[in-house]
Design an enzyme around this catalytic site. Structure first.
Site, PDB file in Angstrom:
ATOM      1  CG  ASP A  83      -2.064   0.905   1.177  1.00  0.00           C
ATOM      2  OD1 ASP A  83      -2.483   1.271   0.065  1.00  0.00           O
ATOM      3  OD2 ASP A  83      -2.584   1.258   2.253  1.00  0.00           O
ATOM      4  CD  GLU A 139      -3.187   3.542  -2.155  1.00  0.00           C
ATOM      5  OE1 GLU A 139      -3.333   2.544  -1.433  1.00  0.00           O
ATOM      6  OE2 GLU A 139      -2.439   4.484  -1.868  1.00  0.00           O
TER       7      GLU A 139
END
Length: 145
Positions: free
Chosen positions: A20, A77
């Protein structure tokens, strides 16, 4: 046992490993060499202004090329506009998440969204935008050459 060894054990069991916020904090280039990763999630920092700032576009493009060269999946993202989604698609990033696609929804809504998305994909269609009053839908950016 190290975290890297634990991740390798999980991968051996069939778990896919994602990093992430790639490009910020502890997600460094060095970790790409050492960790058994499957997916890089491109941090929102590199998505903001990607449609209008050539420097941001260059960073996003470099991350996408590197991920593809390493055989990793990529997810952008924090996509908030159609222009960001289109630019990322043109750079070769097929998957994205963010408010452009959907605001957070209750867990029970996810199953309905997945069924609707699957049905649309089976029919060969694609949603170009969410109409006013429509319920949120999951979307995959189109294929690129």
């Amino acid at each position: 046992m190290s975290a890297r060894d634990r991740l390798r054990e999980l991968k051996a069991l069939g778990v896919r490993i994602s990093m992430d916020d790639f490009g910020t904090g502890y997600s460094s280039l060095a970790s790409l060499q050492d960790l058994p990763l499957d997916i890089l999630k491109i941090d929102k920092l590199f998505v903001d202004h990607v449609a209008e700032d050539p420097r941001r576009t260059a960073f996003a493009q470099a991350i996408i090329r590197m991920g593809k060269t390493l055989g990793l999946g990529l997810i952008a993202e924090g996509v908030e506009t159609a222009e960001q989604a289109e630019r990322l698609q043109s750079l070769g990033c097929r998957f994205a998440q963010g408010f452009y696609f959907s605001r957070p929804v209750p867990a029970e809504e996810i199953q309905r969204m997945l069924h609707a998305s699957h049905a649309m994909r089976l029919a060969g269609g694609r949603w170009s935008q969410v109409e006013a009053g429509d319920r949120p839908r999951l979307r995959v950016l189109g294929e690129t050459a």
